[in-house]
Design an enzyme around this catalytic site. Structure first.
Site, short mmCIF file in Angstrom:
data_model
loop_
_atom_site.label_atom_id
_atom_site.label_comp_id
_atom_site.label_asym_id
_atom_site.label_seq_id
_atom_site.Cartn_x
_atom_site.Cartn_y
_atom_site.Cartn_z
N GLU A 36 9.29 21.76 15.50
CA GLU A 36 10.25 21.65 16.48
C GLU A 36 10.86 23.23 16.78
OE1 GLU A 36 10.92 18.98 17.82
OE2 GLU A 36 11.76 17.50 16.98
N ASN B 194 10.13 19.43 24.45
CA ASN B 194 10.82 20.79 23.96
C ASN B 194 9.88 21.90 23.36
OD1 ASN B 194 10.07 19.76 21.46
ND2 ASN B 194 11.96 19.50 20.61
N ASP C 202 1.10 14.38 11.52
CA ASP C 202 2.31 14.16 10.78
C ASP C 202 2.52 12.74 10.46
OD1 ASP C 202 2.19 13.33 13.46
OD2 ASP C 202 3.55 14.91 14.24
N HIS D 103 7.40 21.23 21.21
CA HIS D 103 6.84 21.07 19.88
C HIS D 103 5.15 20.49 19.71
CE1 HIS D 103 8.16 16.44 19.37
NE2 HIS D 103 7.28 16.53 20.08
P1 PGA Z 1 3.54 11.77 23.73
O1 PGA Z 1 4.44 12.63 22.48
O2 PGA Z 1 2.17 11.84 23.68
O3 PGA Z 1 4.19 10.42 23.22
O4 PGA Z 1 4.18 12.14 24.78
C1 PGA Z 1 3.74 14.04 22.40
C2 PGA Z 1 4.48 14.67 21.34
O5 PGA Z 1 5.80 14.48 21.42
O6 PGA Z 1 3.99 15.44 20.61
#
Ligand code: PGA
Length: 242
Positions: free
Chosen positions: A143, A136, A67, A138
């Site tokens: 999302e 959450n 992404d 994702h």
């Molecule tokens: P993080 O984020 O590795 O910074 O905890 C993971 C994500 O949101 O996919």
């Protein structure tokens, strides 16, 4: 599903990098699906060590990132283009022409998503997709929602995602509101998926995702359907599995 819980983050990083190194040794032109965020940083550090020791090379490898934010200049230090340069690409021999990251500054974002999907179609399948996990549920920036999208698409980031990522920006207002993300269909098509989760704050969501109902309201729960899912957790993230 292969769930491994590690006593320390360095042990997890070594194991995850080892899995990727094995793949590159067996298949030098492997297609790697790469993630950003805090989770993979230590894994990339281990890969750089293995590269420096000449145990692995990336000359023939191909990468696709999950992404990118919309509207953040690639030179902004929080763009995922900049992140990948800083944490991995500038340290290894992966050719620039083999690197793929969505262009969040394209004038026509729909066309950019189609372009990215065409590139993904060109390689047929990602050999190994690294995933972190959002609080959450994702994966990538897919999302929670009533439905999920299979291919690359534009997403509006949830407030909780922007809040979680605000730690990297000066304030919440600076966190982009939209992103381009690879879709769930592409992620699930990968030959192997490596889901990495760290920290007690993600213990419940990862447990729900892997043992609860499969629901688009927890996008990572769809990973239960994947035939070759490897999950690496630190002790804190894995506390509900014992
Ligand atoms: P993080 O984020 O590795 O910074 O905890 C993971 C994500 O949101 O996919």
């Amino acid at each position: 599903m292969d769930i491994r819980i590690f006593a320390s983050n360095p042990l997890l990083n070594t194991a995850a990098a080892g899995l990727i190194a094995h793949l590159l040794q067996a298949k030098p032109n492997a297609v790697l699906g790469l993630a950003t965020g805090g989770t993979p940083v230590g894994i990339y550090e281990e890969l750089i060590k293995l590269y420096t020791l000449q145990h692995i090379q990336f000359r023939e490898a191909i990468s696709f990132n999950l992404d990118e934010y919309v509207g953040l200049p690639e030179t902004h230090d929080q763009s995922y283009h900049a992140y990948m340069q800083q944490h991995l690409f500038k340290h290894i021999d992966l050719p620039q022409s083999n690197i793929h990251i969505p262009n969040g500054n394209a004038t026509d974002l729909e066309a950019e998503c189609a372009r990215y999907d065409a590139l993904l179609d060109g390689v047929k399948q990602i050999d190994l997709q690294i995933l972190g996990l959002g609080h959450n549920g994702h994966i990538g920036f897919n999302e929670p929602d009533e439905g999920l999208v299979g291919g690359t698409h534009l997403v509006e980031l949830k407030e909780e995602t922007r809040l979680a990522n605000a730690r990297y920006f000066n304030n919440l207002a600076e966190v982009p509101t939209h992103a381009i993300t690879m879709g769930i269909g592409t992620i699930l098509k990968a030959r192997t998926i490596l889901l990495v989760v760290r920290g007690t704050d993600k213990a419940k969501i990862v447990h729900d995702a892997l043992t609860g109902p499969i629901t688009t309201e927890n996008p990572a729960s769809l990973l239960q359907t994947h035939p070759n899912l490897v999950v690496m957790l630190d002790t804190e993230a894995g506390e509900l599995f014992s």
